[in-house]
Design a protein around this motif. Sequence first.
Motif, PDB file in Angstrom:
ATOM      1  N   ASN A  55       5.390  40.276   4.537  1.00 22.94           N
ATOM      2  CA  ASN A  55       4.477  39.788   3.505  1.00 22.94           C
ATOM      3  C   ASN A  55       3.122  39.451   4.103  1.00 22.94           C
ATOM      4  N   LEU A  56       2.138  40.300   3.840  1.00 20.49           N
ATOM      5  CA  LEU A  56       0.779  40.013   4.326  1.00 20.49           C
ATOM      6  C   LEU A  56      -0.133  39.552   3.197  1.00 20.49           C
ATOM      7  N   GLN A  57       0.454  39.241   2.049  1.00 17.92           N
ATOM      8  CA  GLN A  57      -0.388  38.687   0.981  1.00 17.92           C
ATOM      9  C   GLN A  57      -0.750  37.255   1.373  1.00 17.92           C
ATOM     10  N   PRO A  58      -1.967  36.830   1.046  1.00 16.08           N
ATOM     11  CA  PRO A  58      -2.447  35.545   1.562  1.00 16.08           C
ATOM     12  C   PRO A  58      -1.791  34.316   0.945  1.00 16.08           C
ATOM     13  N   SER A  59      -1.131  34.449  -0.190  1.00 20.31           N
ATOM     14  CA  SER A  59      -0.394  33.293  -0.706  1.00 20.31           C
ATOM     15  C   SER A  59       0.928  33.768  -1.256  1.00 20.31           C
ATOM     16  N   ASN A  60       1.582  32.888  -1.993  1.00 20.73           N
ATOM     17  CA  ASN A  60       2.986  33.112  -2.330  1.00 20.73           C
ATOM     18  C   ASN A  60       3.261  32.345  -3.619  1.00 20.73           C
ATOM     19  N   ILE A  87       5.582  46.784   3.540  1.00 19.13           N
ATOM     20  CA  ILE A  87       4.583  45.769   3.903  1.00 19.13           C
ATOM     21  C   ILE A  87       3.657  45.594   2.705  1.00 19.13           C
ATOM     22  N   SER A  88       3.493  44.328   2.299  1.00 20.58           N
ATOM     23  CA  SER A  88       2.745  44.038   1.082  1.00 20.58           C
ATOM     24  C   SER A  88       1.383  43.453   1.420  1.00 20.58           C
ATOM     25  N   VAL A  89       0.347  44.120   0.930  1.00 15.96           N
ATOM     26  CA  VAL A  89      -1.034  43.653   1.144  1.00 15.96           C
ATOM     27  C   VAL A  89      -1.616  43.304  -0.222  1.00 15.96           C
ATOM     28  N   ALA A 136      -1.693  49.424  12.954  1.00 17.79           N
ATOM     29  CA  ALA A 136      -1.128  48.099  13.284  1.00 17.79           C
ATOM     30  C   ALA A 136       0.167  47.863  12.507  1.00 17.79           C
ATOM     31  N   PHE A 137       0.193  48.246  11.230  1.00 14.01           N
ATOM     32  CA  PHE A 137       1.390  48.009  10.404  1.00 14.01           C
ATOM     33  C   PHE A 137       2.588  48.814  10.929  1.00 14.01           C
ATOM     34  N   ARG A 138       2.301  49.996  11.467  1.00 17.82           N
ATOM     35  CA  ARG A 138       3.397  50.789  12.051  1.00 17.82           C
ATOM     36  C   ARG A 138       3.970  50.067  13.258  1.00 17.82           C
ATOM     37  N   ILE A 139       3.099  49.474  14.047  1.00 17.83           N
ATOM     38  CA  ILE A 139       3.579  48.735  15.227  1.00 17.83           C
ATOM     39  C   ILE A 139       4.405  47.525  14.780  1.00 17.83           C
ATOM     40  N   LEU A 140       4.011  46.948  13.650  1.00 17.53           N
ATOM     41  CA  LEU A 140       4.750  45.784  13.125  1.00 17.53           C
ATOM     42  C   LEU A 140       6.132  46.173  12.594  1.00 17.53           C
ATOM     43  N   SER A 162       2.048  45.276  -4.219  1.00 17.09           N
ATOM     44  CA  SER A 162       2.805  44.577  -5.280  1.00 17.09           C
ATOM     45  C   SER A 162       4.158  44.113  -4.757  1.00 17.09           C
ATOM     46  N   THR A 163       5.063  43.862  -5.676  1.00 20.61           N
ATOM     47  CA  THR A 163       6.511  43.720  -5.491  1.00 20.61           C
ATOM     48  C   THR A 163       6.964  42.450  -4.768  1.00 20.61           C
ATOM     49  N   VAL A 164       6.341  42.143  -3.604  1.00 13.66           N
ATOM     50  CA  VAL A 164       6.847  41.014  -2.820  1.00 13.66           C
ATOM     51  C   VAL A 164       6.765  39.685  -3.595  1.00 13.66           C
ATOM     52  N   PRO A 165       5.659  39.398  -4.316  1.00 14.28           N
ATOM     53  CA  PRO A 165       5.674  38.133  -5.072  1.00 14.28           C
ATOM     54  C   PRO A 165       6.847  38.068  -6.059  1.00 14.28           C
TER      55      PRO A 165
END
Length: 206
Positions: free
Chosen positions: A67-72, A118-120, A133-137, A145-148
Amino acid sequence: GSLYGVGVVCLQGRAHSYEGPTFETVKTYVRTLKCLGCEIFVATNASGSLREDVGPGELMLITDHINLQPSNPLVGPNDDQFGPRFPPLDNAYDKTLRQELLSLAEQEDIRLNQGVYISVIGPNYETAAEIKAFRILGADAVGMSTVPEVLVAVHAGMKVAVIAIITNYATGLASTSHSHDAVVAMANQAAEKLNRLLKRFIKELA
Ligand code: HPA
């Protein structure tokens, strides 16, 4: 409505974080499902692929997320009537549901890849450096979308499954610039097999 005798609630569209403050909306529609008695929450989305071997038009069963979204949406006072303050996410993408979907996809002759989402926040597509970078992660698919929704659903005790339609290769893997129209067209093209898989999934619940 009801499909094969199974009660089904279908939502079309979603509230994306890039549209502005939408977490109250996300909580409202996901928790409404819980209040209606839904035990299983299935989300679909359009995603970019970080894997050369999974191209546009493919389906990907999400096994986990970053989850790379800045809030939750769970930030703020906890509503104890829905779930705990600190919900665990070790089985967020329910293993039993995943096994069932993999087995049904095989029976339906639908290739179902597996990967980490990975959610941005968006709304811009990513830079090539970000995708690298995301591939390395450890990410396999990227989306906005989706993660919230998954967080609210897991918190409320629903079993969650997510299937992504890969609409494009992510930036840096793609040979051309992204176009929203191409993303939508590819999502529509792959919708037939996704519909078939989801209908079969519901049939097996009957
Ligand atoms: N990046 C982010 N979101 C997306 C993409 C992408 O490449 N494709 C579809 N949604």
